[in-house]
Design an enzyme around this catalytic site. Sequence first.
Site, PDB file in Angstrom:
ATOM      1  N   HIS A   3       0.818  -1.221   0.000  1.00  0.00           N
ATOM      2  CA  HIS A   3       0.000   0.000   0.000  1.00  0.00           C
ATOM      3  C   HIS A   3       0.851   1.269   0.000  1.00  0.00           C
ATOM      4  O   HIS A   3       0.336   2.353  -0.258  1.00  0.00           O
ATOM      5  CB  HIS A   3      -1.016  -0.006   1.148  1.00  0.00           C
ATOM      6  CG  HIS A   3      -0.495   0.373   2.492  1.00  0.00           C
ATOM      7  ND1 HIS A   3      -0.210  -0.555   3.470  1.00  0.00           N
ATOM      8  CD2 HIS A   3      -0.226   1.584   3.050  1.00  0.00           C
ATOM      9  CE1 HIS A   3       0.215   0.070   4.560  1.00  0.00           C
ATOM     10  NE2 HIS A   3       0.223   1.368   4.330  1.00  0.00           N
TER      11      HIS A   3
ATOM     12  N   ASP B 104       0.028  -7.500   1.544  1.00  0.00           N
ATOM     13  CA  ASP B 104       0.428  -6.092   1.644  1.00  0.00           C
ATOM     14  C   ASP B 104       1.949  -5.930   1.758  1.00  0.00           C
ATOM     15  O   ASP B 104       2.451  -5.220   2.628  1.00  0.00           O
ATOM     16  CB  ASP B 104      -0.277  -5.415   2.827  1.00  0.00           C
ATOM     17  CG  ASP B 104      -0.166  -3.890   2.779  1.00  0.00           C
ATOM     18  OD1 ASP B 104       0.093  -3.344   1.691  1.00  0.00           O
ATOM     19  OD2 ASP B 104      -0.322  -3.254   3.833  1.00  0.00           O
TER      20      ASP B 104
ATOM     21  N   SER C 203       4.369   2.999   7.878  1.00  0.00           N
ATOM     22  CA  SER C 203       4.042   1.843   7.045  1.00  0.00           C
ATOM     23  C   SER C 203       5.234   1.409   6.199  1.00  0.00           C
ATOM     24  O   SER C 203       5.863   2.220   5.530  1.00  0.00           O
ATOM     25  CB  SER C 203       2.873   2.173   6.111  1.00  0.00           C
ATOM     26  OG  SER C 203       1.675   2.269   6.818  1.00  0.00           O
TER      27      SER C 203
END
Length: 218
Positions: A52, A90, A171
């Site tokens: 992502h 992911d 992230s």
Amino acid sequence: TQLVFRGAVEANIFSKLSPSVVVVLAGDGMGSGSLISKSINSKSGTILTNWHVVNESSEVGVIFKPAGQEGPKESDVLVGKVMFVDEISDLALVTVQSVPRNRKPIPLANNSEIHVGADVHAIGHPEGLLWTYTKGLISQVRPGFQWGSGDKIVHEADIIQTQTPINFGNSGGPLLSNNGKLVGVNSMGREGEGLNFAIAVSEVKRFIAAKESRLAPD
């Protein structure tokens, strides 16, 4: 009496491993990434991050931590090529052709090194605050965990639940053990106190071994 100073382990982890944590720039967003391998015969290296973070990009910007206290300059931005991704778990791998000198890959931990209650450490760029260090504990390990997000994909992966503070910009960055090994990839948080999640290293190893992209069903 021998004096024991708090923070020695933490300071050592940040000093040793922050040069191997990168900024990943994709589109209008940014995230974090970890140098996990480096070619012996060339200057190229492989960066692990979240899908992502790179999303649909085939190329991203990669910035290694500059020496000293000064912040990165535009000339520090390297071109990273997205090798392959896993939309379901992911994860993404990015290659760069020129890793700065004296940057060592972060080793991957084994499952046997992951214990509920163990200290874990995160390095990343929450809300654009570059190379931020945080610390917490492993709250639980959850195999086959499913979650959804704004991309409308049903994600599934082995995850590590932790109360280590993780925010937007963390992230893709590493969740690290006390011995400086990558136990997970920081990926998301939930509303609530100390509910944060990292993709477990077991999932990372499966992804790397596959050597090809896995896309979510339409």
